[in-house]
Design a protein around this motif. Structure first.
Motif, mmCIF file in Angstrom:
data_model
loop_
_atom_site.group_PDB
_atom_site.id
_atom_site.type_symbol
_atom_site.label_atom_id
_atom_site.label_comp_id
_atom_site.label_asym_id
_atom_site.label_seq_id
_atom_site.Cartn_x
_atom_site.Cartn_y
_atom_site.Cartn_z
ATOM 1 N N GLY A 1 0.802 -1.212 0.000
ATOM 2 C CA GLY A 1 0.000 0.000 0.000
ATOM 3 C C GLY A 1 0.837 1.264 0.000
ATOM 4 N N LYS A 2 0.524 2.172 0.894
ATOM 5 C CA LYS A 2 1.104 3.511 0.790
ATOM 6 C C LYS A 2 2.445 3.645 1.494
ATOM 7 C CE LYS A 2 -2.054 6.885 -0.337
ATOM 8 N NZ LYS A 2 -2.715 8.107 0.095
ATOM 9 N N ARG A 3 3.129 2.523 1.712
ATOM 10 C CA ARG A 3 4.469 2.570 2.266
ATOM 11 C C ARG A 3 4.509 3.306 3.597
ATOM 12 N NH1 ARG A 3 8.366 -0.566 0.373
ATOM 13 N NH2 ARG A 3 9.918 1.043 0.094
ATOM 14 N N TRP A 4 5.231 4.403 3.666
ATOM 15 C CA TRP A 4 5.494 5.029 4.958
ATOM 16 C C TRP A 4 4.457 6.059 5.381
ATOM 17 C CZ3 TRP A 4 10.818 5.932 2.429
ATOM 18 C CH2 TRP A 4 11.531 4.721 2.425
ATOM 19 N N ASP A 5 3.512 6.375 4.510
ATOM 20 C CA ASP A 5 2.612 7.498 4.797
ATOM 21 C C ASP A 5 1.866 7.356 6.117
ATOM 22 O OD1 ASP A 5 3.498 8.319 2.414
ATOM 23 O OD2 ASP A 5 1.558 8.386 1.398
ATOM 24 N N GLN A 6 1.319 6.153 6.336
ATOM 25 C CA GLN A 6 0.536 5.952 7.558
ATOM 26 C C GLN A 6 1.404 6.058 8.802
ATOM 27 O OE1 GLN A 6 -1.499 2.248 6.173
ATOM 28 N NE2 GLN A 6 -2.933 2.829 7.785
ATOM 29 N N ALA A 7 2.613 5.505 8.714
ATOM 30 C CA ALA A 7 3.524 5.550 9.855
ATOM 31 C C ALA A 7 3.921 6.995 10.163
ATOM 32 C CB ALA A 7 4.761 4.704 9.567
ATOM 33 N N LEU A 8 4.192 7.769 9.120
ATOM 34 C CA LEU A 8 4.579 9.169 9.329
ATOM 35 C C LEU A 8 3.420 9.956 9.942
ATOM 36 C CD1 LEU A 8 6.519 9.630 5.980
ATOM 37 C CD2 LEU A 8 7.529 9.811 8.278
ATOM 38 N N ALA A 9 2.218 9.676 9.476
ATOM 39 C CA ALA A 9 1.048 10.371 10.021
ATOM 40 C C ALA A 9 0.867 10.011 11.501
ATOM 41 C CB ALA A 9 -0.198 10.004 9.214
ATOM 42 N N TRP A 10 1.091 8.761 11.842
ATOM 43 C CA TRP A 10 0.958 8.322 13.240
ATOM 44 C C TRP A 10 1.988 9.048 14.103
ATOM 45 C CZ3 TRP A 10 3.863 6.047 17.068
ATOM 46 C CH2 TRP A 10 3.179 5.428 18.129
#
Ligand SMILES: *Cc1c(COP(=O)(O)O)cnc(C)c1O
Ligand code: SF4
Length: 335
Positions: free
Chosen positions: A139-148
């Motif tokens: 999926g969107k790779r690091w985007d979700q982790a960065l948002a968290w």
């Protein structure tokens, strides 16, 4: 798979090495002048975690020695196929600590990013050998982790892990570091990597420039298990990184037949220190399926640790520890 960049430019030396790994056990044994014993069983044991060894690491192995401690870390053996009670696919219950895909949050103030599933070397004892990288990296790779991370001011340290984060090229890493640098409450950047041990050239100027940036307090945690893994070229580069202000630590795993004797561990601490690296953890093996033949009993581990304390200055004695699911920190068996 390592994705290679071909922009019409030569790949850096370390990337060429990473693209030219030894993946055939017969070739590795032949290089070392060894006759394959039970090769079909070794191949069967390799299963979905096949042989993967950089040539520069193979060059540190002792030719003609089937019990070489470096060879033992990478060559699959039939024992891996034996089922062992108490050994599972996710020994640390990491599934339970996945805050969002690609991010593990287990300990106060620190979050661990699984930035890639790739490694430069496959270590037979690896506790993440059955890790579901696909579900973390899709999926969107690091985007979700960065948002968290952006929404968690209580997190001050980000740990890049994997797989091995230093298998990524500098351009990819720079993208990630730039995004992380934009999150003001992150102060410490920690990278856990075994790549420099197997390909020292990975510690290149471009990466150093990025990491010695005043934005970060940067800690690089190497993963060396045996004194022979600290080659002259690794030591040179470590000293250069230390002079540039990077904090250098090492973690090892206590492994039967590799480093479960006092002389090897004393020499490892000595050589690390000469390279400007301090020993951090000596881990008891995580009970991952296929690795039971590397286990060292706690009683022996504690005895080794006592012997180390009797031989070395306190700052060169790593903490003997074990990871236990559900604990607020790694469990220190002896400090
Ligand atoms: C080991 C680990 C850390 C770091 O622990 P330290 O004791 O600070 O080295 C952080 N997060 C996770 C998920 C870990 O497994
Ligand atoms: S380099 Fe680290 S993550 Fe990769 S196989 Fe070895 S121990 Fe596991």
């Amino acid at each position: 798979m390592i994705t290679q960049e071909r922009d019409g430019w030569e790949l850096p030396d370390w990337q060429r090495q990473q693209a030219d790994l030894i993946t055939d056990p017969a070739e590795l044994l032949d290089l070392l002048g060894l006759t394959p014993g039970d090769l079909p069983s070794c191949l069967a044991a390799a299963g979905d975690f096949p042989l993967r060894v950089p040539r520069s690491y193979a060059a540190l192995m002792e030719p003609g020695n089937p019990d070489d401690p470096l060879l033992r870390q990478v060559l699959s053996v039939p024992e891996e196929l034996r089922e062992q009670p108490g050994y599972g696919a996710d020994p640390l219950e990491e599934g339970e600590h996945t805050a969002v895909p690609g991010l593990l949050h287990k300990y106060h103030g620190r979050a661990l990013l699984v930035v890639t599933g790739a490694c430069a070397v496959h270590c037979r004892y690896c506790f993440r050998r059955h890790f579901p990288y696909q579900s973390h990296l899709s999926g969107k790779r690091w985007d979700q982790a960065l948002a968290w991370l952006a929404e968690r001011p209580d997190i001050h340290e980000v740990i890049l892990s994997g797989g091995d984060p230093l298998t990524l090229n500098n351009r990819r890493l720079a993208q990630l570091l730039d995004a992380l640098a934009g999150i003001p409450h992150l102060r410490r950047l920690r990278i856990h990597s075994r790549t420099p041990v197997v390909i020292p050239e990975r510690l290149d100027e471009g990466l150093l420039e990025r990491l010695a940036n005043p934005r970060w307090r940067t800690v690089l945690v190497l993963h060396a298990n045996h004194p022979r893994e600290i080659s002259a070229s690794l030591a040179d580069r470590c000293r250069q990184w230390q002079r540039a202000g990077i904090t250098l630590l090492n973690q090892s795993v206590l492994l039967a037949g590799v480093n479960d004797e006092v002389e090897a561990l004393v020499a490892l601490s000595d050589r690390l220190h000469e390279a400007g690296v301090l020993p951090y953890y000596l881990h008891q093996l995580d009970r991952v399926q296929g690795a039971a033949h590397f286990a060292v009993a706690d009683a022996k581990a504690l005895e080794l640790h006592r012997a180390l304390r009797a031989r070395l200055p306190g700052f060169l004695v790593p903490r003997l520890s074990r990871e236990e699911p559900g604990e607020p920190a790694k469990t220190v068996l002896a400090g």
